[in-house]
Scaffold this motif. Sequence first.
Motif, mmCIF file in Angstrom:
data_model
loop_
_atom_site.group_PDB
_atom_site.id
_atom_site.type_symbol
_atom_site.label_atom_id
_atom_site.label_comp_id
_atom_site.label_asym_id
_atom_site.label_seq_id
_atom_site.Cartn_x
_atom_site.Cartn_y
_atom_site.Cartn_z
ATOM 1 N N TYR A 1 14.144 17.872 -27.451
ATOM 2 C CA TYR A 1 14.785 17.531 -26.184
ATOM 3 C C TYR A 1 14.105 18.206 -24.998
ATOM 4 O O TYR A 1 13.478 19.259 -25.131
ATOM 5 N N SER A 2 14.279 17.586 -23.843
ATOM 6 C CA SER A 2 13.983 18.221 -22.561
ATOM 7 C C SER A 2 15.164 17.941 -21.637
ATOM 8 O O SER A 2 15.929 16.985 -21.868
ATOM 9 N N ALA A 3 15.325 18.769 -20.626
ATOM 10 C CA ALA A 3 16.473 18.615 -19.720
ATOM 11 C C ALA A 3 16.012 18.768 -18.276
ATOM 12 O O ALA A 3 15.002 19.421 -17.998
ATOM 13 N N GLU A 4 16.757 18.139 -17.389
ATOM 14 C CA GLU A 4 16.506 18.253 -15.956
ATOM 15 C C GLU A 4 17.778 18.718 -15.265
ATOM 16 O O GLU A 4 18.868 18.236 -15.588
ATOM 17 N N VAL A 5 17.636 19.647 -14.344
ATOM 18 C CA VAL A 5 18.762 20.122 -13.543
ATOM 19 C C VAL A 5 18.569 19.596 -12.124
ATOM 20 O O VAL A 5 17.616 19.971 -11.442
ATOM 21 N N LEU A 6 19.473 18.691 -11.694
ATOM 22 C CA LEU A 6 19.381 18.048 -10.385
ATOM 23 C C LEU A 6 20.247 18.790 -9.366
ATOM 24 O O LEU A 6 21.381 19.187 -9.677
ATOM 25 N N SER A 7 19.733 18.958 -8.177
ATOM 26 C CA SER A 7 20.513 19.528 -7.074
ATOM 27 C C SER A 7 21.045 18.376 -6.231
ATOM 28 O O SER A 7 20.271 17.528 -5.766
ATOM 29 N N GLU A 8 22.383 18.338 -6.035
ATOM 30 C CA GLU A 8 23.000 17.218 -5.337
ATOM 31 C C GLU A 8 23.912 17.697 -4.212
ATOM 32 O O GLU A 8 24.593 18.714 -4.344
ATOM 33 N N SER A 9 23.936 16.923 -3.153
ATOM 34 C CA SER A 9 24.780 17.239 -2.010
ATOM 35 C C SER A 9 26.255 17.080 -2.358
ATOM 36 O O SER A 9 26.624 16.282 -3.235
ATOM 37 N N LEU A 10 27.095 17.832 -1.687
ATOM 38 C CA LEU A 10 28.539 17.695 -1.879
ATOM 39 C C LEU A 10 29.029 16.318 -1.466
ATOM 40 O O LEU A 10 30.066 15.846 -1.928
ATOM 41 N N HIS A 11 28.268 15.637 -0.593
ATOM 42 C CA HIS A 11 28.658 14.322 -0.096
ATOM 43 C C HIS A 11 28.036 13.199 -0.909
ATOM 44 O O HIS A 11 28.177 12.027 -0.560
ATOM 45 N N GLY A 12 27.348 13.552 -1.990
ATOM 46 C CA GLY A 12 26.707 12.534 -2.809
ATOM 47 C C GLY A 12 25.309 12.225 -2.310
ATOM 48 O O GLY A 12 24.896 12.646 -1.226
ATOM 49 N N THR A 13 24.566 11.445 -3.089
ATOM 50 C CA THR A 13 23.208 11.065 -2.723
ATOM 51 C C THR A 13 23.055 9.559 -2.810
ATOM 52 O O THR A 13 23.768 8.874 -3.527
ATOM 53 N N SER A 14 22.105 9.050 -2.064
ATOM 54 C CA SER A 14 21.842 7.620 -2.064
ATOM 55 C C SER A 14 21.155 7.221 -3.366
ATOM 56 O O SER A 14 20.410 7.990 -3.963
ATOM 57 N N ASP A 15 21.420 5.984 -3.799
ATOM 58 C CA ASP A 15 20.745 5.473 -4.988
ATOM 59 C C ASP A 15 19.254 5.330 -4.763
ATOM 60 O O ASP A 15 18.480 5.203 -5.714
ATOM 61 N N TYR A 16 18.837 5.349 -3.501
ATOM 62 C CA TYR A 16 17.431 5.156 -3.173
ATOM 63 C C TYR A 16 16.721 6.459 -2.849
ATOM 64 O O TYR A 16 15.560 6.461 -2.472
ATOM 65 N N VAL A 17 17.420 7.555 -2.974
ATOM 66 C CA VAL A 17 16.825 8.863 -2.689
ATOM 67 C C VAL A 17 16.945 9.724 -3.924
ATOM 68 O O VAL A 17 18.038 9.970 -4.428
#
Length: 307
Positions: free
Chosen positions: A114-130
């Motif tokens: 396995y490999s894993a990714e840790v994503l940083s996300e805004s409290l307001h959500g992110t765009s599907d295109y970003v």
Amino acid sequence: MLFRVRSWIKYFMQLSQMMDSKPVMFPALFLVWLTFVNGSPASLEVGKLTKATNVSWSSYNFKTILSWGPKPVNYTYTVEFSRAGKDKQRNPHCIRSTETECDLTNELDVKGVYSAEVLSESLHGTSDYVEPPFTRSKKFCPYNDTLIGRPEFNFKGNKKIVLIIHDPITALHKDGRSLNIRDVFKKNLKYKIAYNKAGSTGKKMLIVDESKAEFNDLNKDQSYCFSVAAYIPSRKGDNRVGEWSLPKCSPQVQNTVFEECNLLTETIYRNHASFIKYLRRQTAMQRDGVPYRPVSDEARVDVSVLP
């Protein structure tokens, strides 16, 4: 950059649908121009997020945790993990979380890589295109990489030393019961045993296939000290050997009452035979006119072994 281009394409498609409405033409074109110059609002917010650092796996007896840093401020983390060649998955407890670790014990196949990714996300959500900033871990395989904890063992037997090794329990379950490392590794599990005479620094090493070891050639009247570690030959490098147990010393082997009686009988018989031999010699010497001599060491009874 690819996601920003997708955003521009979306805006142009919206413009093509609004060509009949001239009042909205200029605001739409102005928005496209801002996107080219400064980026979309979503991309601006994403650009301010902090990427996770020190993303690493830690696994002990198949209890597997993904951890990272730093502690988030005004944003969250989401963990995505995937097996080689498979789609990405998410643990429900590790989505938009403010924690800096994720328990993936029950999500991983024992022999999967396995490999894993840790994503940083805004409290307001992110765009599907970003695409949010992320950090990828190294590859991890529970079967090859989990650390095997120190086993417990005890002694059995009187005439010889026998080690009974208790296979460590893992964090895995099947059919309502906890699995031990023998259940997981089966015949691939062996044990290394280091031992030495009590008080000595020189060590000997023994490798056994089962959870039991017999020592037939050790001195009965000597105490020996033992340490045990799981050994997985199919692994690479330091991962082959688990944690070593704390050293434990055997009691000196004691003779049974029956063995003590036999020893006493043999001693008395040996001394009696020597005394008879001495008397015969004295009788022969007196017959030949040789003066009487006191009992020699040869004919003295060894009373040191008597109770």
